[in-house]
Scaffold this active site. Sequence first.
Site, short mmCIF file in Angstrom:
data_model
loop_
_atom_site.label_atom_id
_atom_site.label_comp_id
_atom_site.label_asym_id
_atom_site.label_seq_id
_atom_site.Cartn_x
_atom_site.Cartn_y
_atom_site.Cartn_z
N ARG A 32 0.86 -1.19 0.00
CA ARG A 32 0.00 0.00 0.00
C ARG A 32 0.89 1.23 0.00
O ARG A 32 2.09 1.14 0.18
CB ARG A 32 -0.93 0.00 1.22
CG ARG A 32 -0.18 -0.26 2.49
CD ARG A 32 -0.58 0.56 3.65
NE ARG A 32 -0.44 1.97 3.44
CZ ARG A 32 0.73 2.64 3.51
NH1 ARG A 32 1.88 2.03 3.76
NH2 ARG A 32 0.77 3.96 3.31
N GLN A 171 -2.52 3.00 9.65
CA GLN A 171 -1.20 3.07 9.01
C GLN A 171 -0.22 3.91 9.83
O GLN A 171 0.98 3.65 9.82
CB GLN A 171 -1.31 3.67 7.60
CG GLN A 171 -2.00 2.76 6.60
CD GLN A 171 -3.47 3.07 6.48
OE1 GLN A 171 -4.12 3.47 7.45
NE2 GLN A 171 -4.04 2.87 5.31
N ASP A 212 -1.90 10.86 -2.74
CA ASP A 212 -2.24 9.77 -3.66
C ASP A 212 -2.48 10.29 -5.07
O ASP A 212 -2.23 9.59 -6.05
CB ASP A 212 -3.45 8.99 -3.15
CG ASP A 212 -2.99 8.04 -2.05
OD1 ASP A 212 -2.88 8.50 -0.90
OD2 ASP A 212 -2.68 6.88 -2.37
O1 MRU Z 1 -4.72 3.42 1.70
P1 MRU Z 1 -3.24 3.60 1.68
O2 MRU Z 1 -2.56 3.12 2.91
O3 MRU Z 1 -2.61 3.08 0.41
O4 MRU Z 1 -3.07 5.18 1.64
C1 MRU Z 1 -1.79 5.73 1.65
C2 MRU Z 1 -1.75 7.19 1.78
O5 MRU Z 1 -2.76 7.86 1.85
C3 MRU Z 1 -0.40 7.82 1.74
O6 MRU Z 1 -0.38 9.00 2.49
C4 MRU Z 1 -0.09 8.14 0.28
O7 MRU Z 1 -0.15 7.01 -0.53
C5 MRU Z 1 1.13 8.88 0.06
S1 MRU Z 1 2.69 8.24 0.27
C6 MRU Z 1 2.88 6.66 0.07
#
Ligand code: MRU
Length: 319
Positions: A32, A171, A212
């Site tokens: 992720r 996370q 993202d």
């Molecule tokens: O749902 P996730 O854990 O993939 O979301 C991740 C995030 O929102 C991060 O802040 C983003 O991907 C930026 S850096 C890897």
Amino acid sequence: MIDQTLLPFAFNIVRCEDHHATCRAIQTMVTRGAGAIGAAAGFAMAQAALAGKEENYEERLVQARDLIASARPTARDLFASLEAVYQAALLSPAAALEKALALADQNAEAGRRIGQHGKHLIREGMGVLTHCNAGWLGLVDHGSALAPLYAAHREGRRFTVFADETRPRSQGARLTAWELEQEGIAHYIIPDNAAAWLMHQGRIGLVITGADRIAANGDTANKIGTLQKAIAAQHYHIPFYIAAPLSTFDPHCPGGDDIPIEARSEEEVHYQTGPDEEGVLRTVRVTSPGSPALNPAFDVTPHQLITGYITEEGIRTRW
Ligand code: MRU
């Protein structure tokens, strides 16, 4: 890939033998974070190409591309690397693999350079707030939001990081806290609703998060909860930075309302998993049985709330 669903309680490496398995790993968040899923999507496309170049090769590539594209909708890196590797796969399976490897290396190098540019924002003794995980687990290496912290810390600067727990998948509490621990950086895990109060107390001097997808006008999709931190930061006149590689910027997406926002299962809100006293991982319900839950995975922070964007090319105050 590292199984991020088990961290920090277990460190397991998962082998994905074909593009179906890699795609499932993205969907289930074994891997992720925008950069990591971008790289994984590229490798999934290369796996599909490497499966054999018989006569229906191009048809299979299109099927694989559609499948991988459906894994998760929000992170732009997934679509950028998928398309680039698909185009290379049309030439040959070897070209697809070469492209996927190059994109992964590019992502790691972007993270390193984001760290070098962003480290100047970190001052001795400062409190820095971050949300979700945008560290070396979320990219191929180094991270985006956390890279400046790592670079500053390696140069001897001392500061404290406040890691939002980031419900429902935690996370921040699980992954960012674990990374900060490995890096020896002073930190606290804070409940998702604590940041505004810490800002009020003057304990936070800077906010950095990852992204993202960044629309053409600078509006930024990131993990749900980012928006409320940006609003609070503006109220308290605290700089709010987005750190992201250029691959996260989507020139075809005019504004934040055009960014597709993933809705994930309500089960993620209802259940939490962690080790019991014997260290055995258990999943328990933490909400009132019978109540439904909503689980939007991302929100969009309008560009007006963003002080600047830290990319591999430097820091820009407006996009
Ligand atoms: O749902 P996730 O854990 O993939 O979301 C991740 C995030 O929102 C991060 O802040 C983003 O991907 C930026 S850096 C890897």
